[in-house]
Write a protein that holds these residues in place. Structure first.
Motif, PDB file in Angstrom:
ATOM      1  N   UNK A  10       0.852  -1.177   0.000  1.00 19.70           N
ATOM      2  CA  UNK A  10       0.000   0.000   0.000  1.00 19.70           C
ATOM      3  C   UNK A  10       0.893   1.234   0.000  1.00 19.70           C
ATOM      4  N   UNK A  11       0.833   2.024  -1.032  1.00 21.28           N
ATOM      5  CA  UNK A  11       1.701   3.201  -1.060  1.00 21.28           C
ATOM      6  C   UNK A  11       1.362   4.152   0.074  1.00 21.28           C
ATOM      7  N   UNK A  12       2.410   4.629   0.754  1.00 21.36           N
ATOM      8  CA  UNK A  12       2.228   5.565   1.841  1.00 21.36           C
ATOM      9  C   UNK A  12       2.342   6.986   1.305  1.00 21.36           C
ATOM     10  N   UNK A  13       1.421   7.864   1.676  1.00 19.62           N
ATOM     11  CA  UNK A  13       1.504   9.236   1.212  1.00 19.62           C
ATOM     12  C   UNK A  13       2.735   9.919   1.768  1.00 19.62           C
ATOM     13  N   UNK A  14       3.324  10.788   0.967  1.00 18.33           N
ATOM     14  CA  UNK A  14       4.499  11.517   1.426  1.00 18.33           C
ATOM     15  C   UNK A  14       4.118  12.431   2.576  1.00 18.33           C
ATOM     16  N   UNK A  15       4.894  12.338   3.656  1.00 17.57           N
ATOM     17  CA  UNK A  15       4.604  13.126   4.846  1.00 17.57           C
ATOM     18  C   UNK A  15       5.005  14.572   4.617  1.00 17.57           C
ATOM     19  N   UNK A  16       4.081  15.479   4.897  1.00 16.67           N
ATOM     20  CA  UNK A  16       4.384  16.894   4.789  1.00 16.67           C
ATOM     21  C   UNK A  16       5.010  17.394   6.073  1.00 16.67           C
ATOM     22  N   UNK A  17       5.488  18.632   6.077  1.00 17.41           N
ATOM     23  CA  UNK A  17       6.100  19.193   7.280  1.00 17.41           C
ATOM     24  C   UNK A  17       5.058  19.420   8.357  1.00 17.41           C
ATOM     25  N   UNK A  18       5.413  19.303   9.629  1.00 17.97           N
ATOM     26  CA  UNK A  18       4.452  19.618  10.694  1.00 17.97           C
ATOM     27  C   UNK A  18       4.128  21.103  10.701  1.00 17.97           C
ATOM     28  N   UNK A  19       2.931  21.447  11.133  1.00 19.06           N
ATOM     29  CA  UNK A  19       2.467  22.833  11.061  1.00 19.06           C
ATOM     30  C   UNK A  19       3.336  23.764  11.900  1.00 19.06           C
ATOM     31  N   UNK A  20       3.862  23.250  13.043  1.00 24.20           N
ATOM     32  CA  UNK A  20       4.633  24.130  13.922  1.00 24.20           C
ATOM     33  C   UNK A  20       5.969  24.528  13.318  1.00 24.20           C
ATOM     34  N   UNK A  21       6.386  23.880  12.243  1.00 24.79           N
ATOM     35  CA  UNK A  21       7.631  24.263  11.583  1.00 24.79           C
ATOM     36  C   UNK A  21       7.495  25.610  10.869  1.00 24.79           C
ATOM     37  N   UNK A  22       6.262  26.048  10.644  1.00 20.67           N
ATOM     38  CA  UNK A  22       6.020  27.324   9.967  1.00 20.67           C
ATOM     39  C   UNK A  22       6.207  28.514  10.914  1.00 20.67           C
ATOM     40  N   UNK A  23       6.191  28.275  12.231  1.00 15.15           N
ATOM     41  CA  UNK A  23       6.190  29.382  13.195  1.00 15.15           C
ATOM     42  C   UNK A  23       7.440  30.246  13.064  1.00 15.15           C
ATOM     43  N   UNK A  24       8.623  29.614  13.009  1.00 14.51           N
ATOM     44  CA  UNK A  24       9.864  30.379  12.950  1.00 14.51           C
ATOM     45  C   UNK A  24       9.969  31.280  11.730  1.00 14.51           C
ATOM     46  N   UNK A  25       9.935  30.706  10.516  1.00 17.99           N
ATOM     47  CA  UNK A  25      10.008  31.562   9.325  1.00 17.99           C
ATOM     48  C   UNK A  25       8.805  32.468   9.178  1.00 17.99           C
ATOM     49  N   UNK A  26       7.621  32.027   9.655  1.00 13.98           N
ATOM     50  CA  UNK A  26       6.445  32.880   9.568  1.00 13.98           C
ATOM     51  C   UNK A  26       6.594  34.129  10.412  1.00 13.98           C
ATOM     52  N   UNK A  27       7.136  33.985  11.621  1.00 10.39           N
ATOM     53  CA  UNK A  27       7.370  35.145  12.470  1.00 10.39           C
ATOM     54  C   UNK A  27       8.390  36.086  11.837  1.00 10.39           C
ATOM     55  N   UNK A  28       9.450  35.516  11.281  1.00  8.83           N
ATOM     56  CA  UNK A  28      10.464  36.344  10.611  1.00  8.83           C
ATOM     57  C   UNK A  28       9.871  37.063   9.399  1.00  8.83           C
ATOM     58  N   UNK A  29       9.001  36.385   8.657  1.00  8.13           N
ATOM     59  CA  UNK A  29       8.380  37.019   7.489  1.00  8.13           C
ATOM     60  C   UNK A  29       7.501  38.192   7.898  1.00  8.13           C
ATOM     61  N   UNK A  30       6.749  38.046   8.989  1.00 12.89           N
ATOM     62  CA  UNK A  30       5.900  39.144   9.464  1.00 12.89           C
ATOM     63  C   UNK A  30       6.738  40.339   9.906  1.00 12.89           C
ATOM     64  N   UNK A  31       7.840  40.074  10.587  1.00 13.00           N
ATOM     65  CA  UNK A  31       8.732  41.164  10.985  1.00 13.00           C
ATOM     66  C   UNK A  31       9.319  41.839   9.749  1.00 13.00           C
ATOM     67  N   UNK A  32       9.662  41.034   8.740  1.00 12.34           N
ATOM     68  CA  UNK A  32      10.189  41.603   7.506  1.00 12.34           C
ATOM     69  C   UNK A  32       9.193  42.501   6.809  1.00 12.34           C
ATOM     70  N   UNK A  33       7.918  42.112   6.793  1.00 10.79           N
ATOM     71  CA  UNK A  33       6.884  42.958   6.194  1.00 10.79           C
ATOM     72  C   UNK A  33       6.685  44.240   7.010  1.00 10.79           C
ATOM     73  N   UNK A  34       6.778  44.132   8.315  1.00  8.95           N
ATOM     74  CA  UNK A  34       6.689  45.319   9.172  1.00  8.95           C
ATOM     75  C   UNK A  34       7.827  46.283   8.852  1.00  8.95           C
ATOM     76  N   UNK A  35       9.036  45.749   8.702  1.00  9.67           N
ATOM     77  CA  UNK A  35      10.189  46.602   8.421  1.00  9.67           C
ATOM     78  C   UNK A  35      10.109  47.247   7.040  1.00  9.67           C
ATOM     79  N   UNK A  36       9.359  46.636   6.135  1.00 10.78           N
ATOM     80  CA  UNK A  36       9.249  47.189   4.787  1.00 10.78           C
ATOM     81  C   UNK A  36       8.632  48.580   4.793  1.00 10.78           C
ATOM     82  N   UNK A  37       7.577  48.775   5.570  1.00 16.45           N
ATOM     83  CA  UNK A  37       6.846  50.044   5.536  1.00 16.45           C
ATOM     84  C   UNK A  37       7.083  50.930   6.748  1.00 16.45           C
ATOM     85  N   UNK A  38       7.878  50.477   7.718  1.00 14.84           N
ATOM     86  CA  UNK A  38       8.036  51.257   8.940  1.00 14.84           C
ATOM     87  C   UNK A  38       8.806  52.556   8.699  1.00 14.84           C
ATOM     88  N   UNK A  39       9.541  52.666   7.602  1.00 11.81           N
ATOM     89  CA  UNK A  39      10.317  53.884   7.344  1.00 11.81           C
ATOM     90  C   UNK A  39       9.437  55.022   6.851  1.00 11.81           C
TER      91      UNK A  39
END
Length: 218
Positions: A10-39
């Motif tokens: 029975x073919x096993x579906x490829x496991x995707x990344x866990x949702x909590x792995x998005x927290x780190x880069x997601x937080x950095x991305x939000x800070x980056x968007x904040x820095x874009x317009x803060x000037x």
């Protein structure tokens, strides 16, 4: 005569990344968007522009265009490598952002402002790319994660000029970037800890599935 039943693969579906792995880069991305317009600010020239004696054109080129170009350069790297090596891409990206924010916080002129904005853009572009790559490969909750991230990104873009202008008027534009550096440092710690947890979980030995084979009749 006993005949062993054929094994069914029975073919096993490829496991995707866990949702909590998005927290780190997601937080950095939000800070980056904040820095874009803060000037910028909605009601006139920003304190940063006045204190550094920048014209509108100089602020546009050093503050906005340099940021966007750097982000566009780093974004493909995050998209291509983010799903497989999220921590290896996110941690250096946040380090770029941290260095850029500190350069702007202590810049005496527009030259270091340009360098700091380029570093901010590189880090933000890579972090946004990693976030998008991880959300794309989520097995469940992909739509919710995408909508939440996009909504928070719009909020970060919108409130940055307001908060930046308020702190700059009350204290100094440098305090804005020192506070941002604190948040970037927190994002760095979060991304590093999550990366260590993910690496530990990947190295944990998996228990083999038992295979029950019926015994032949005696």
């Amino acid at each position: 005569m006993y005949v062993t039943p054929p094994m069914q693969n029975h073919p096993r579906p490829a496991a995707g990344p866990p949702w909590w792995l998005v927290i780190g880069p997601g937080l950095a991305a939000l800070i980056g968007l904040f820095l874009l317009t803060v000037i910028y600010r909605f009601d006139g020239r920003s304190v940063l522009q006045v204190d550094l004696h920048l014209s509108n054109q100089a602020l546009l080129l050093s503050g906005l265009v340099a940021y966007l170009v750097a982000a566009a350069i780093a974004l493909p790297a995050g998209l291509l490598l983010g799903a497989r090596f999220p921590t290896s891409v996110t941690v250096p990206a946040i380090c770029f952002m941290l260095l850029g924010v500190l350069l702007i916080a202590f810049t005496p002129n527009g030259g270091l402002l340009l360098v700091g904005r380029v570093l901010n853009g590189l880090g933000a572009g890579a972090a946004i790319g990693v976030t998008a790559a991880l959300i794309r490969w989520l097995r469940t909750g992909r739509g919710v994660a995408a909508a939440l991230t996009a909504g928070l990104g719009v909020v970060a873009l919108a409130i940055a000029p307001l908060l930046g202008g308020l702190v700059s008027d009350t204290f100094s534009f440098r305090l804005v970037y020192l506070i941002a550096a604190l948040f970037v440092f927190v994002a760095l710690i979060v991304a590093a800890v999550i990366g260590i947890v993910a690496l530990t979980a990947a190295k944990r030995p998996t228990q083999p599935m038992p295979y029950a084979m019926p015994y032949p009749p005696r």
